[in-house]
Design an enzyme around this catalytic site. Structure first.
Site, PDB file in Angstrom:
ATOM      1  N   ARG A  21       0.793  -1.225   0.000  1.00 37.89           N
ATOM      2  CA  ARG A  21       0.000   0.000   0.000  1.00 37.89           C
ATOM      3  C   ARG A  21       0.827   1.277   0.000  1.00 37.89           C
ATOM      4  NH1 ARG A  21      -2.674  -3.914   1.801  1.00 37.89           N
ATOM      5  NH2 ARG A  21      -0.682  -4.369   2.719  1.00 37.89           N
ATOM      6  N   THR A  22       1.792   1.337   0.885  1.00 37.69           N
ATOM      7  CA  THR A  22       2.506   2.612   1.054  1.00 37.69           C
ATOM      8  C   THR A  22       3.234   2.974  -0.234  1.00 37.69           C
ATOM      9  OG1 THR A  22       2.783   2.025   3.365  1.00 37.69           O
ATOM     10  CG2 THR A  22       4.091   3.875   2.550  1.00 37.69           C
ATOM     11  N   LYS A  68      26.399  -4.016  -1.781  1.00 38.60           N
ATOM     12  CA  LYS A  68      27.864  -4.064  -1.920  1.00 38.60           C
ATOM     13  C   LYS A  68      28.538  -3.318  -0.768  1.00 38.60           C
ATOM     14  CE  LYS A  68      27.171  -3.330  -6.857  1.00 38.60           C
ATOM     15  NZ  LYS A  68      27.323  -2.259  -7.860  1.00 38.60           N
ATOM     16  N   ARG A  91      11.271   3.785   3.096  1.00 42.05           N
ATOM     17  CA  ARG A  91      10.962   2.836   4.180  1.00 42.05           C
ATOM     18  C   ARG A  91      12.247   2.111   4.515  1.00 42.05           C
ATOM     19  NH1 ARG A  91       5.895  -1.178   4.400  1.00 42.05           N
ATOM     20  NH2 ARG A  91       4.995   0.813   5.033  1.00 42.05           N
ATOM     21  N   HIS A 113       5.315   5.833  11.454  1.00 37.93           N
ATOM     22  CA  HIS A 113       4.786   5.672  10.092  1.00 37.93           C
ATOM     23  C   HIS A 113       3.860   6.862   9.845  1.00 37.93           C
ATOM     24  CE1 HIS A 113       3.544   3.920   6.430  1.00 37.93           C
ATOM     25  NE2 HIS A 113       3.203   2.707   6.825  1.00 37.93           N
TER      26      HIS A 113
HETATM   27  N1   CP Z   1      -0.031  -0.053   5.925  1.00 38.88           N
HETATM   28  C1   CP Z   1       1.137  -0.327   5.294  1.00 38.88           C
HETATM   29  O1   CP Z   1       2.178   0.241   5.605  1.00 38.88           O
HETATM   30  O2   CP Z   1       1.042  -1.278   4.328  1.00 38.88           O
HETATM   31  P1   CP Z   1       2.249  -1.762   3.429  1.00 38.88           P
HETATM   32  O3   CP Z   1       3.251  -2.443   4.344  1.00 38.88           O
HETATM   33  O4   CP Z   1       1.652  -2.710   2.433  1.00 38.88           O
HETATM   34  O5   CP Z   1       2.864  -0.564   2.791  1.00 38.88           O
END
Ligand code: CP
Length: 311
Positions: free
Chosen positions: A51-52, A80, A101, A129
């Site tokens: 999703r993110t 590396k 991320r 998050h």
């Molecule tokens: N909610 C969320 O972070 O989903 P993903 O890990 O799929 O990005």
């Protein structure tokens, strides 16, 4: 130019959160505003995501930007031995925004300190998050009509769950009452309970999860027990099925209550709950597109007035 990174939601004032909700609303009304024509958005995902990443990339595309990036660090020079600092400095030569991320807590903060382009934290370990929190706040506001004075029940992995950590920090402005429902092994860490005390956030802790406990909820925020965060897999096996929301548990719930989940789900929400009008997690994920369009614009200094004026 001031670096407008989004590292933690704790940096947002009440006014800023309400402003971002208004900005996201503009994009729900019209997601296709090419305000980022000529810009490049880099999505650097050192951990898996559906999703993110896809909603940020969709947001960038709908805003007219181009997207570069990777979904697997094994195919990059970090495998590396290239440092995160060097990776960020390199990508900063190519892109106008980095959405990142990373599995390390604090990685987004560090990245924001080694570059002048905005870093958007798309999740750093078990820490924060903030873009998820913006879409959660948007979803709560949309379904409840307000963020004020709500009873919010957080269920499941409250120890490693970065989404619940960010959410409770953001809600400090809105006089919530939290209920933390978790097994002993996954209870809310002390640092967040101290945060609640320091910000006069009311909370109760529970280990039971049943229809009576959740009867007064406005928001029931379910979370997945995250296998990838456990160093002891025997402990994961002991707690992985501890709470499962079934449809019959909603009998005493308020009709206006909504069930949120950042997703992915494993088995903590039974599939028959999906039919309930209280189930809101798929719409919540859809709201992620609008919230992330708002974030991409905001970190580049594009204002609500700019968005409203753009035809
Ligand atoms: N909610 C969320 O972070 O989903 P993903 O890990 O799929 O990005």
């Amino acid at each position: 130019m001031k670096n407008r990174s989004l590292v933690t939601i704790a940096e947002h004032s009440k006014e800023k959160i309400l402003y971002m909700i208004e900005l996201a609303k503009q994009f729900e009304e019209n997601p296709n505003k090419r305000l980022l024509e000529g810009k490049v958005v880099a999505t650097l995902f050192f951990e898996p995501s559906t999703r993110t990443r896809l909603s940020f990339e969709t947001a960038a595309n709908r805003l007219g930007a181009r997207v570069i990036g990777f979904t697997d660090p094994k195919v990059t020079s970090s495998s590396k031995g290239e440092t995160l600092k060097d990776t960020i400095k390199m990508v900063s030569n190519y892109a106008d925004i980095i959405v990142m991320r990373h599995y390390l807590e604090g990685a987004a903060r560090y990245a924001s300190e080694v570059t002048n382009i905005p870093i958007v934290n798309a999740g750093d370990g078990a820490n924060q998050h903030p873009s998820q929190t913006m879409l959660d706040l948007y979803s709560i506001h949309k379904t409840q009509g307000t963020l004020e004075n709500l009873n919010i029940y957080l269920v499941g992995d409250l120890k490693y769950g970065r989404t619940v950590h960010s959410l409770l920090m953001a809600m400090r402005h809105f006089n919530p009452t939290f209920h933390f429902i978790a097994p002993q092994e996954l209870r809310m860490p002390d640092e967040y309970k101290i945060y609640c005390k320091n910000h006069q956030i009311k909370y109760e802790e529970h280990t039971d999860f049943n229809e009576d406990i959740i009867a007064n909820a406005d928001i029931l925020y379910m979370t997945r027990v995250q296998r990838e965060r456990f160093t002891d897999l025997d402990e994961y096996e002991r707690v992985k099925n501890v709470y499962i929301l079934r449809k019959d548990m909603l009998r005493k719930a308020k009709q206006t209550m909504r069930i949120l989940h950042p997703l992915p789900r494993v088995n903590e929400i039974a599939y028959d709950v999906d039919e309930s009008p209280m189930a809101y997690y798929f719409q919540q994920a859809q709201n992620g597109l609008y919230a992330r369009e708002a974030i991409l614009c905001d970190v580049l200094g594009i204002t609500l007035d700019d968005v409203k004026a753009f035809k």
